[in-house]
Scaffold this motif. Structure first.
Motif, PDB file in Angstrom:
ATOM      1  N   ALA A  94     -16.965 -12.541  49.761  1.00  0.00           N
ATOM      2  CA  ALA A  94     -18.247 -11.830  49.682  1.00  0.00           C
ATOM      3  C   ALA A  94     -18.628 -11.237  51.037  1.00  0.00           C
ATOM      4  CB  ALA A  94     -19.342 -12.774  49.185  1.00  0.00           C
ATOM      5  N   THR A  95     -18.335 -11.972  52.103  1.00  0.00           N
ATOM      6  CA  THR A  95     -18.638 -11.473  53.447  1.00  0.00           C
ATOM      7  C   THR A  95     -17.812 -10.238  53.778  1.00  0.00           C
ATOM      8  OG1 THR A  95     -19.235 -13.675  54.200  1.00  0.00           O
ATOM      9  CG2 THR A  95     -18.645 -12.084  55.900  1.00  0.00           C
ATOM     10  N   THR A  96     -16.523 -10.268  53.440  1.00  0.00           N
ATOM     11  CA  THR A  96     -15.673  -9.115  53.759  1.00  0.00           C
ATOM     12  C   THR A  96     -15.966  -7.920  52.868  1.00  0.00           C
ATOM     13  OG1 THR A  96     -13.866  -9.783  52.277  1.00  0.00           O
ATOM     14  CG2 THR A  96     -13.795 -10.606  54.552  1.00  0.00           C
ATOM     15  N   GLU A  97     -16.611  -8.139  51.737  1.00  0.00           N
ATOM     16  CA  GLU A  97     -16.875  -7.058  50.787  1.00  0.00           C
ATOM     17  C   GLU A  97     -18.293  -6.503  50.882  1.00  0.00           C
ATOM     18  OE1 GLU A  97     -14.258  -5.917  48.818  1.00  0.00           O
ATOM     19  OE2 GLU A  97     -13.222  -7.320  50.145  1.00  0.00           O
ATOM     20  N   LYS A  98     -19.075  -6.938  51.875  1.00  0.00           N
ATOM     21  CA  LYS A  98     -20.469  -6.487  51.987  1.00  0.00           C
ATOM     22  C   LYS A  98     -20.596  -4.977  51.989  1.00  0.00           C
ATOM     23  CE  LYS A  98     -22.620 -10.261  54.512  1.00  0.00           C
ATOM     24  NZ  LYS A  98     -23.167 -10.662  55.805  1.00  0.00           N
ATOM     25  N   ARG A  99     -19.691  -4.312  52.640  1.00  0.00           N
ATOM     26  CA  ARG A  99     -19.789  -2.861  52.781  1.00  0.00           C
ATOM     27  C   ARG A  99     -18.849  -2.109  51.851  1.00  0.00           C
ATOM     28  NH1 ARG A  99     -22.632  -1.753  57.783  1.00  0.00           N
ATOM     29  NH2 ARG A  99     -22.906  -3.723  58.839  1.00  0.00           N
ATOM     30  N   VAL A 100     -18.377  -2.769  50.821  1.00  0.00           N
ATOM     31  CA  VAL A 100     -17.528  -2.095  49.838  1.00  0.00           C
ATOM     32  C   VAL A 100     -18.444  -1.550  48.754  1.00  0.00           C
ATOM     33  CG1 VAL A 100     -15.676  -2.332  48.153  1.00  0.00           C
ATOM     34  CG2 VAL A 100     -15.555  -3.561  50.329  1.00  0.00           C
ATOM     35  N   ALA A 101     -18.655  -0.248  48.806  1.00  0.00           N
ATOM     36  CA  ALA A 101     -19.520   0.415  47.840  1.00  0.00           C
ATOM     37  C   ALA A 101     -19.131   1.884  47.819  1.00  0.00           C
ATOM     38  CB  ALA A 101     -20.985   0.267  48.250  1.00  0.00           C
ATOM     39  N   GLY A 102     -19.448   2.543  46.758  1.00  0.00           N
ATOM     40  CA  GLY A 102     -19.180   3.964  46.702  1.00  0.00           C
ATOM     41  C   GLY A 102     -18.640   4.387  45.362  1.00  0.00           C
ATOM     42  N   THR A 103     -18.010   5.545  45.368  1.00  0.00           N
ATOM     43  CA  THR A 103     -17.496   6.149  44.150  1.00  0.00           C
ATOM     44  C   THR A 103     -16.054   6.557  44.363  1.00  0.00           C
ATOM     45  OG1 THR A 103     -19.695   7.031  43.705  1.00  0.00           O
ATOM     46  CG2 THR A 103     -17.871   8.033  42.508  1.00  0.00           C
ATOM     47  N   VAL A 104     -15.230   6.299  43.353  1.00  0.00           N
ATOM     48  CA  VAL A 104     -13.837   6.742  43.367  1.00  0.00           C
ATOM     49  C   VAL A 104     -13.631   7.616  42.144  1.00  0.00           C
ATOM     50  CG1 VAL A 104     -11.421   6.037  43.279  1.00  0.00           C
ATOM     51  CG2 VAL A 104     -13.066   4.640  44.532  1.00  0.00           C
ATOM     52  N   ARG A 105     -13.074   8.810  42.364  1.00  0.00           N
ATOM     53  CA  ARG A 105     -12.744   9.704  41.257  1.00  0.00           C
ATOM     54  C   ARG A 105     -11.255   9.578  40.966  1.00  0.00           C
ATOM     55  NH1 ARG A 105     -15.224  12.709  44.764  1.00  0.00           N
ATOM     56  NH2 ARG A 105     -13.493  14.162  45.048  1.00  0.00           N
ATOM     57  N   LEU A 106     -10.928   9.415  39.685  1.00  0.00           N
ATOM     58  CA  LEU A 106      -9.537   9.229  39.281  1.00  0.00           C
ATOM     59  C   LEU A 106      -9.107  10.343  38.344  1.00  0.00           C
ATOM     60  CD1 LEU A 106      -9.746   5.431  38.405  1.00  0.00           C
ATOM     61  CD2 LEU A 106      -8.952   6.454  40.553  1.00  0.00           C
ATOM     62  N   LYS A 107      -7.809  10.675  38.407  1.00  0.00           N
ATOM     63  CA  LYS A 107      -7.213  11.600  37.439  1.00  0.00           C
ATOM     64  C   LYS A 107      -6.231  10.794  36.604  1.00  0.00           C
ATOM     65  CE  LYS A 107      -7.446  15.912  40.004  1.00  0.00           C
ATOM     66  NZ  LYS A 107      -6.659  17.025  40.560  1.00  0.00           N
ATOM     67  N   LEU A 108      -6.401  10.879  35.304  1.00  0.00           N
ATOM     68  CA  LEU A 108      -5.503  10.208  34.374  1.00  0.00           C
ATOM     69  C   LEU A 108      -4.604  11.266  33.741  1.00  0.00           C
ATOM     70  CD1 LEU A 108      -8.183   7.990  32.597  1.00  0.00           C
ATOM     71  CD2 LEU A 108      -6.745   7.380  34.538  1.00  0.00           C
ATOM     72  N   TYR A 109      -3.305  11.016  33.774  1.00  0.00           N
ATOM     73  CA  TYR A 109      -2.373  11.972  33.191  1.00  0.00           C
ATOM     74  C   TYR A 109      -1.127  11.244  32.723  1.00  0.00           C
ATOM     75  CZ  TYR A 109       0.620  16.045  32.655  1.00  0.00           C
ATOM     76  OH  TYR A 109       1.456  16.997  32.147  1.00  0.00           O
ATOM     77  N   LYS A 110      -0.865  11.296  31.443  1.00  0.00           N
ATOM     78  CA  LYS A 110       0.341  10.728  30.837  1.00  0.00           C
ATOM     79  C   LYS A 110       0.626   9.304  31.306  1.00  0.00           C
ATOM     80  CE  LYS A 110       2.704  15.007  29.768  1.00  0.00           C
ATOM     81  NZ  LYS A 110       3.974  15.727  29.832  1.00  0.00           N
ATOM     82  N   GLY A 111      -0.364   8.461  31.250  1.00  0.00           N
ATOM     83  CA  GLY A 111      -0.166   7.056  31.579  1.00  0.00           C
ATOM     84  C   GLY A 111      -0.171   6.732  33.064  1.00  0.00           C
ATOM     85  N   SER A 112      -0.481   7.697  33.912  1.00  0.00           N
ATOM     86  CA  SER A 112      -0.556   7.406  35.344  1.00  0.00           C
ATOM     87  C   SER A 112      -1.963   7.686  35.851  1.00  0.00           C
ATOM     88  CB  SER A 112       0.467   8.244  36.125  1.00  0.00           C
ATOM     89  OG  SER A 112       0.125   9.613  36.052  1.00  0.00           O
ATOM     90  N   VAL A 113      -2.257   7.122  37.002  1.00  0.00           N
ATOM     91  CA  VAL A 113      -3.569   7.274  37.619  1.00  0.00           C
ATOM     92  C   VAL A 113      -3.371   7.751  39.052  1.00  0.00           C
ATOM     93  CG1 VAL A 113      -5.652   6.077  38.371  1.00  0.00           C
ATOM     94  CG2 VAL A 113      -4.550   5.408  36.246  1.00  0.00           C
ATOM     95  N   THR A 114      -4.154   8.740  39.441  1.00  0.00           N
ATOM     96  CA  THR A 114      -4.122   9.251  40.803  1.00  0.00           C
ATOM     97  C   THR A 114      -5.544   9.299  41.343  1.00  0.00           C
ATOM     98  OG1 THR A 114      -2.257  10.675  40.203  1.00  0.00           O
ATOM     99  CG2 THR A 114      -3.389  11.185  42.260  1.00  0.00           C
ATOM    100  N   VAL A 115      -5.724   8.860  42.578  1.00  0.00           N
ATOM    101  CA  VAL A 115      -7.042   8.950  43.206  1.00  0.00           C
ATOM    102  C   VAL A 115      -7.301  10.411  43.555  1.00  0.00           C
ATOM    103  CG1 VAL A 115      -8.463   8.275  45.173  1.00  0.00           C
ATOM    104  CG2 VAL A 115      -6.922   6.608  44.109  1.00  0.00           C
ATOM    105  N   ALA A 116      -8.393  10.955  43.017  1.00  0.00           N
ATOM    106  CA  ALA A 116      -8.749  12.354  43.256  1.00  0.00           C
ATOM    107  C   ALA A 116      -9.785  12.493  44.363  1.00  0.00           C
ATOM    108  CB  ALA A 116      -9.274  12.976  41.969  1.00  0.00           C
ATOM    109  N   GLY A 117     -10.419  11.398  44.740  1.00  0.00           N
ATOM    110  CA  GLY A 117     -11.405  11.444  45.806  1.00  0.00           C
ATOM    111  C   GLY A 117     -12.163  10.140  45.881  1.00  0.00           C
ATOM    112  N   ARG A 118     -12.785   9.930  47.025  1.00  0.00           N
ATOM    113  CA  ARG A 118     -13.585   8.721  47.202  1.00  0.00           C
ATOM    114  C   ARG A 118     -14.692   9.008  48.199  1.00  0.00           C
ATOM    115  NH1 ARG A 118      -8.468   7.602  49.948  1.00  0.00           N
ATOM    116  NH2 ARG A 118      -7.634   6.817  48.033  1.00  0.00           N
ATOM    117  N   GLU A 119     -15.820   8.348  48.012  1.00  0.00           N
ATOM    118  CA  GLU A 119     -16.940   8.456  48.946  1.00  0.00           C
ATOM    119  C   GLU A 119     -17.629   7.115  49.042  1.00  0.00           C
ATOM    120  OE1 GLU A 119     -19.934  10.903  46.883  1.00  0.00           O
ATOM    121  OE2 GLU A 119     -18.503  12.534  46.970  1.00  0.00           O
TER     122      GLU A 119
END
Length: 112
Positions: free
Chosen positions: A33-58
């Motif tokens: 919990a201490t190490t995750e205090k600043r883990v927040a935001g949004t991740v955009r994913l692209k799904l295509y034919k059974g795979s996932v790719t990170v399209a962006g993060r903020e």
């Protein structure tokens, strides 16, 4: 990252061994919990034919700032700061080259 990897293995062992209701698990939860205090935001994913790719993060806690990602003139990064790391990481190569040169000198002297 190394600590998180180690804690993940420890946590998995703890769960596998049925020690969920132990003070050790509570301590691991607190550490995580201490190490995750600043883990927040949004991740955009692209799904295509059974795979996932990170399209962006903020994240409001992101350390990356485009204005700092430069090797030009700025007040954040002084390129001279890297000299110490470059010399340190290259130290073993310089030592190896020096030892090889000495070995060759000795072989050359022995052949004369």
């Amino acid at each position: 990252m190394r600590l998180k990897d180690e804690l993940a293995l420890r946590y998995a062992d703890l769960v596998y061994d049925g020690r969920w209701w132990t003070p050790e698990r509570e301590a691991l939860d607190a550490a995580i919990a201490t190490t995750e205090k600043r883990v927040a935001g949004t991740v955009r994913l692209k799904l295509y034919k059974g795979s996932v790719t990170v399209a962006g993060r903020e994240s409001p806690y992101a350390l990356y700032q485009p204005s700092y990602a430069t090797f030009g003139k700025d007040t954040v990064y002084d390129q001279r700061d890297a000299e110490g790391f470059i010399r340190l990481y290259g130290l073993s190569l310089r030592i190896g080259a020096g030892l090889e040169a000495e070995r060759r000198r000795q072989l050359g002297a022995a052949a004369d």
